[in-house]
Every structure is written in C-alpha cells, then in structure tokens.
Design a protein around this motif. Sequence first.
Motif, PDB file in Angstrom:
ATOM      1  N   TRP A 193     -43.490  -8.859  21.048  1.00 31.00           N
ATOM      2  CA  TRP A 193     -43.892  -7.343  21.838  1.00 31.00           C
ATOM      3  C   TRP A 193     -44.541  -7.705  22.780  1.00 31.00           C
ATOM      4  O   TRP A 193     -44.449  -7.087  23.641  1.00 31.00           O
ATOM      5  CB  TRP A 193     -44.246  -6.649  20.532  1.00 31.00           C
ATOM      6  CG  TRP A 193     -43.363  -6.034  19.643  1.00 31.00           C
ATOM      7  CD1 TRP A 193     -42.011  -6.087  19.651  1.00 31.00           C
ATOM      8  CD2 TRP A 193     -43.682  -5.788  18.355  1.00 31.00           C
ATOM      9  NE1 TRP A 193     -41.659  -5.736  18.427  1.00 31.00           N
ATOM     10  CE2 TRP A 193     -42.428  -5.682  17.625  1.00 31.00           C
ATOM     11  CE3 TRP A 193     -44.827  -5.605  17.249  1.00 31.00           C
ATOM     12  CZ2 TRP A 193     -42.098  -5.003  16.092  1.00 31.00           C
ATOM     13  CZ3 TRP A 193     -44.788  -5.402  16.127  1.00 31.00           C
ATOM     14  CH2 TRP A 193     -43.446  -4.862  15.466  1.00 31.00           C
ATOM     15  N   CYS A 219     -48.715  -4.415  15.253  1.00 35.41           N
ATOM     16  CA  CYS A 219     -49.268  -3.474  16.164  1.00 35.41           C
ATOM     17  C   CYS A 219     -50.585  -3.301  16.248  1.00 35.41           C
ATOM     18  O   CYS A 219     -51.202  -3.091  17.368  1.00 35.41           O
ATOM     19  CB  CYS A 219     -48.408  -2.152  15.712  1.00 35.41           C
ATOM     20  SG  CYS A 219     -46.598  -2.159  16.228  1.00 35.41           S
ATOM     21  N   VAL A 226     -47.805   2.580  16.723  1.00 34.58           N
ATOM     22  CA  VAL A 226     -46.733   2.219  15.684  1.00 34.58           C
ATOM     23  C   VAL A 226     -46.149   3.659  15.021  1.00 34.58           C
ATOM     24  O   VAL A 226     -47.104   4.158  14.412  1.00 34.58           O
ATOM     25  CB  VAL A 226     -46.769   1.191  14.493  1.00 34.58           C
ATOM     26  CG1 VAL A 226     -47.840   1.458  13.766  1.00 34.58           C
ATOM     27  CG2 VAL A 226     -45.409   0.972  13.681  1.00 34.58           C
TER      28      VAL A 226
END
Length: 254
Positions: A193, A219, A226
């Motif tokens: 990510w 996250c 999220v």
Amino acid sequence: MNLFVLAGTEDGRHLAGELELRGHQVWVSTLTEYGAQIAEAQGLQTRYGALNQAEFIALIQQNSIEGLIDATHPYAEKIHELARHVSDEVGIPYLRWERPKIVQETSPLIHWAADLAEAGALACRLGQRIFLTTGSKNLKDWLELPGFKEREIFARVLPRSEVLVQCEALGLKPYQIIAAQGPFSQRFNEALWEQLKIDVVITKESGQVGGTDEKIKACLNLGIPVIVLERPRTEYSEPMESMEDFLKRVEELK
C-alpha cells in the motif's frame, strides 16, 4: 455419522479434518478445483463445483448423508440459503459454522459499512486511490458504484486466468490488478500500500483466518483509513462459538 461439509475455506477444511478424526465419514464440497485439491492433499474425500438444488439433494441421498455442515465463507449468502433449504427438504440437520469475528479496535481510521453502497460512498469521501481486498466475486458491483469511475481503483484477486480475464473485461489495467494468493502479513500489506500510495482500503470482516487483523493493523500503522464491510445477517445466522464448542454440537447429532 455421514456428514456433508461445505468447506471452501481454510477453517472449513480444518473442521472437516477434525470431524474425520472423531470417527465421522466426511464428504467435502468446494466451489473451486483448487480448493478441492487442497482438501484432497489433507486426505479428505472431495468434490468441487457449484451446486443447484437438484444436484445438492442427489448428492446427499446417494451418499446417505445424515448431517449438513455449512462452513463456507461468512459472505457466501446464496449457498447459506440453499444449504438450509436443502437440509429442510431432505430432512437432515443443518449446522452453520461461523468463524469468529475479529476483536474490534477503536480508531478514527476504522470505518464500518453495512453494504457496498455505504462502503463506496465512504471510500470516495476518504481518498482518490482505493484498494479493494474483497475478492473478484462482486468486483463488477464495486466498479459500478457512483464515484468509482473518477477514482483510481486497485483490486487484489486470486491469480487465476479466469479472474484476470474478468478484471480486464471490467476495464482494469495491469497495474491496477494485484493477483496473489493470501493470507498476507501486516508487513506485506504495508509495503504494497505504501508502494501504490493507497489512500483508503476496503475489506470484509473475514475474521483472523481471512487476514482481516493484518489489513487493519497495516492501515493503522500507515495512518490510512480502512473500511470494513460488515457480515451479512440472515435468519440462519447463529451465535459465534469456538470450533471445539461447534464440534460438541455435531457430536450431539448422533
């Protein structure tokens, strides 16, 4: 007992193996050939492929099945409903194994959504680059949500040829498709990510077995929001329990 176990997931296959160890005759059904191959490698009797009602009933009758165990994914609503209906039709017990939910953390970065529409609207408000970890089954529905055409969408899916064809048919470019077999570690998620500069992640509440904890922790560590899609509730839903308690319930069917 002769038991028919719907088990296309890791915990479903583990449950089927535990039932065999306890002396039951177990037949395992998976949706995909890959799932059946994994089950067969564990020494389980398997068949694969989607079932309609007539085929389902025929399999139960041909194998003298005495109990139906539904250990499919928490979001597999259609098969839950079909399995319950078939068990009523043939007059055998139906038990639903519902994998435990994650322990919910409290953070302004964690958002819960009741359905795709709510999750999509939230995602569009939270960022431009959206990462879907919800699989390929509802990918078309996600991509058709309002606002998604104006966003950069990335989808993590199983590395199977038919899935990749589906992704391309829906307009996803190669850089938007992450084809990989999970579950994934927190560090893997973070690296991916961060590399893709993701603004918001959407996931399902698939429990610890499904890697939901690792996604949420990744996250939180990266400081990105999220969105967690809540599990569907049906009239067949049962209270969460440990696998050991569930196995005791199966024993009571004798």
